[in-house]
Design an enzyme around this catalytic site. Sequence first.
Site, PDB file in Angstrom:
ATOM      1  CG  ASP A 149      -1.827   1.209   1.268  1.00  0.00           C
ATOM      2  OD1 ASP A 149      -2.551   1.453   0.280  1.00  0.00           O
ATOM      3  OD2 ASP A 149      -1.799   1.935   2.276  1.00  0.00           O
ATOM      4  CG  HIS A 156      -8.146   7.539   3.018  1.00  0.00           C
ATOM      5  ND1 HIS A 156      -9.379   7.678   2.464  1.00  0.00           N
ATOM      6  CD2 HIS A 156      -8.355   7.239   4.328  1.00  0.00           C
ATOM      7  CE1 HIS A 156     -10.311   7.482   3.384  1.00  0.00           C
ATOM      8  NE2 HIS A 156      -9.712   7.204   4.528  1.00  0.00           N
ATOM      9  NE  ARG A 157       0.354   5.395   2.599  1.00  0.00           N
ATOM     10  CZ  ARG A 157       0.227   4.668   3.699  1.00  0.00           C
ATOM     11  NH1 ARG A 157      -0.505   3.569   3.684  1.00  0.00           N
ATOM     12  NH2 ARG A 157       0.830   5.020   4.816  1.00  0.00           N
ATOM     13  CB  ALA A 158      -6.366   4.447  -3.809  1.00  0.00           C
ATOM     14  CB  ALA A 208      -1.105   7.033  -5.822  1.00  0.00           C
TER      15      ALA A 208
END
Length: 350
Positions: free
Chosen positions: A178, A259-261, A264
């Site tokens: 992730d 939430h990193r999706a 990025a």
Amino acid sequence: MTDEIYPFPLLAMVGQTELKTALILGLINPQIGGILISGPYGVGKTTAVRSLLDLMPFVTRDATTSDGKPLIERMRLIELPLNARLEDVVGGINERIALEQRIVRLEEGILARAHGNVLYVDEINLLDQAVVDAILDAAAQGRTFVRRGAMIRLFPSQFILIGSMNPEEGALRPQILDRFGLRVWVAPVADHRARLEIYRRARDFRNDPAGFRQVYAAQTTALAEEIMIAREILPHVTIPPELEEQALALVQRLQIPSHRAEIALLEGARARAAADFRNTVNTEDIRRIAPLALTWRHSDWFERHTANVHTEQATINAALDELFPVSETPRRRGRRSTMRQIEDSAMDNH
């Protein structure tokens, strides 16, 4: 001459569009969060990463030149040895000085030397877990703590992280996976003519590295200049609010928990716009970046766990409603506590 002196030109690689794109965008915008390259042996993962030596942007260092001016130099590629110990990575006591001079001194490790550069971790799935955790912590915090007893030193450790792996040798933990913003699957080239061209270019490079590189020198120089220009444009790149909403809707439709999706995805889109000399993100940017930012983020386990949590919460709420019926809460005068504000905002969101 060695491959380190004469890296294979990135633009000479046959195919592998997503790999080239991800590496270029990573140099333009470190806020993307790093790049993970996955694929079998012999498809050019390490070759592609080392080709970045020709494309490294110039950065201003913390140090100064002899005449007191800020030191400006190219980023460097710092490669982490597979056999690196935790102390090599984080830093520790200089044993030679301690023995010879009887002075205990904490010195920087690989993470500190990677500050302001690109850190490449090959076969990241085979590293000791403690080493991987230290790398990810430094990447997230931008600094590295070295502690030996009562002695503590803090080193800045802001770098662009690139990892590569062969999934045949084992998977990465979901937590580690992730942390990488963009993910690239480097598949073997299937086309017969393309594979033959790969062989011919590899042969020509091996026989005459300097001459082979000269063929791509103008293109490589132009790309390096474009990366520098894109880094200057990036702070001015904006995303229309409606595109932000659509991007988030895409992430939620795919049921991606992290939430990193969206970070990025949107930062990658900003980098692509800058690379295309634009200051506004468009729909094509989102479409191009989404496969790189959202691959391998869906979690069946998370869906099942979330469903179980919702079921359990519904059971608890039903029992509460029966035994502790909700009554009209009297209005209170005076200041409303922060805790009450948090609770009320949660109710409003539901």
